[in-house]
Write an enzyme that holds these catalytic residues in place. Structure first.
Site, PDB file in Angstrom:
ATOM      1  N   LYS A 173       0.972  -1.112   0.108  1.00 56.86           N
ATOM      2  CA  LYS A 173       0.034   0.179  -0.052  1.00 56.86           C
ATOM      3  C   LYS A 173       0.786   1.210  -0.113  1.00 56.86           C
ATOM      4  CE  LYS A 173      -3.183   2.835   2.579  1.00 56.86           C
ATOM      5  NZ  LYS A 173      -3.629   3.005   3.998  1.00 56.86           N
ATOM      6  N   GLY A 234      -7.909   8.800  10.346  1.00 55.43           N
ATOM      7  CA  GLY A 234      -8.356   8.951  11.812  1.00 55.43           C
ATOM      8  C   GLY A 234      -9.591   9.700  12.240  1.00 55.43           C
ATOM      9  N   ALA A 260      -9.491   5.169   4.813  1.00 53.90           N
ATOM     10  CA  ALA A 260      -9.399   6.445   5.922  1.00 53.90           C
ATOM     11  C   ALA A 260     -10.789   7.242   5.886  1.00 53.90           C
ATOM     12  CB  ALA A 260      -8.289   7.551   5.109  1.00 53.90           C
ATOM     13  N   GLY A 261     -10.932   7.581   7.137  1.00 50.78           N
ATOM     14  CA  GLY A 261     -12.032   8.282   7.600  1.00 50.78           C
ATOM     15  C   GLY A 261     -13.394   7.793   7.932  1.00 50.78           C
ATOM     16  N   ASN A 282      -8.662   1.530  10.374  1.00 50.62           N
ATOM     17  CA  ASN A 282      -7.757   0.965  11.439  1.00 50.62           C
ATOM     18  C   ASN A 282      -8.728   1.755  12.750  1.00 50.62           C
ATOM     19  OD1 ASN A 282      -4.459   1.274  12.523  1.00 50.62           O
ATOM     20  ND2 ASN A 282      -5.990   0.164  13.547  1.00 50.62           N
ATOM     21  N   THR A 283      -8.317   3.045  12.752  1.00 54.01           N
ATOM     22  CA  THR A 283      -8.831   3.877  14.022  1.00 54.01           C
ATOM     23  C   THR A 283     -10.145   3.824  14.295  1.00 54.01           C
ATOM     24  OG1 THR A 283      -7.349   5.493  13.128  1.00 54.01           O
ATOM     25  CG2 THR A 283      -8.975   5.995  14.884  1.00 54.01           C
TER      26      THR A 283
END
Length: 330
Positions: A173, A234, A260-261, A282-283
């Site tokens: 990635k 995040g 993301a997001g 992830n977050t």
């Protein structure tokens, strides 16, 4: 003889090979990659390369940056990424958890088969410290090395070359950031790095802006997956520009994954309803009050969103349309 290892100067005896050095440091050579004076050392040459006075050596490994045995392949249709078939459309990160035990438990609950990992220096002061590979088996999961916190093409390419040497992975990635505040992708540097990596035989999944023109250019270049952000990394804001994400999906001949997001399960489901092949997060999981429960929620949201997309939603209307037939009313 003085050499610099991971930024710290240490003294050793003369005539020390890379293999001898790792033995002295009690570092498992099978779990790391070695760079000497900015040149990656192949594992098969550790015994041949003699360390010289003044050398600068980097010793790196993978850190947190599977498929649940109860996950039924009938729950979702499969998809193809760089020639390999996957059942789970959820890709998860391995960072931000309280410990490796929680990381492993959450990944199992998510049903993910691909996990992202970051390349970082080995803690040579404590060679027996646990490593991610002790908890997440790379034989069971596909490790996806990323270039987190790289801000230039040079940094990103160097990082992924080390990743390939450490684990032999070519599916990567690419993520090059523009600034520390927004963590938005630096697209000019991303284009440079993608071109270099593709020429070197990497299968590049690329984090990018939600710009259809840029996405098409990356596809034409030879990237294996396009990964437009839903919102800043995040942030948990969810998909901010569903129209552009849908355009990217409709124009692309390679997998498109929202990256993301994402903040909660409904965000993941929305991404799938837009036609994305998958979602990376992830977050949203790691920072949930109960990461394991949220991982399970995300797994089911991905499946529900995918089935809804395949089913085809009803058309939107301005006025009501009764569900019950009008014929035969009393």
């Amino acid at each position: 003889m003085k050499i610099t290892i991971n930024g710290e100067t240490q003294e050793f005896q003369d005539s020390l090979s890379i293999k001898d050095l790792l033995t002295t440091l009690e570092v498992d050579s099978a779990k790391v990659a070695i760079e000497c004076n900015l040149e990656i050392i192949p594992k098969g040459h550790y015994s041949d390369i003699i360390v010289q006075d003044g050398d600068k050596i980097e010793i790196v490994h993978f850190i947190g940056g599977g498929m649940d045995t109860n996950f039924s392949k009938s729950d979702a249709d499969s998809w193809n990424l760089a020639g390999k078939i996957y059942d789970s459309r959820l890709i998860v990160g391995t960072g931000k958890y309280k410990d490796f035990e929680e990381t492993a438990e959450a990944i199992s609950a998510s049903g993910a088969e691909i996990v992202t990992v970051a390349v970082r220096r080995v803690n040579i002061t404590d060679p027996n410290a646990p490593m991610l590979v002790d908890y997440i088996d790379p034989k069971f999961y596909t490790f996806l090395p990323n270039t987190a916190f790289c801000y230039t093409a040079e940094e990103a390419v160097r990082t992924l070359r080390l990743a390939r040497e450490a684990g032999g992975w070519t599916l990567v990635k690419l993520e090059i950031l523009g600034d520390e505040k927004t963590l938005y992708p630096n697209m000019p540097e991303t284009l440079i790095a993608a071109e270099l990596l593709i020429k070197e035989g990497f299968n590049v999944m690329v984090y990018c802006s939600d710009d259809p023109i840029m996405a098409k250019r990356l596809e034409d270049m030879g990237c294996v997956a396009i990964m437009p952000l839903a919102a800043p990394i995040g942030s948990g804001l969810g998909i901010q520009n569903p129209v552009t994400i849908r355009i990217i999906v409709e124009q692309s001949n390679i997998p498109v994954l929202v990256d993301a997001g994402v903040g909660t399960a409904s965000d993941a489901s929305q991404a799938m309803e837009l036609g994305c092949e998958g979602v990376l997060m992830n977050t949203a999981i790691a920072h949930a009050k109960n990461p394991v429960a949220m991982a399970s929620a995300m797994r089911h949201a991905i499946i529900a969103g995918r089935i809804a997309y395949l089913a085809g939603r009803m058309p939107k209307k301005l006025y009501a349309d009764p569900s019950s037939p009008l014929a035969g009313l009393i």
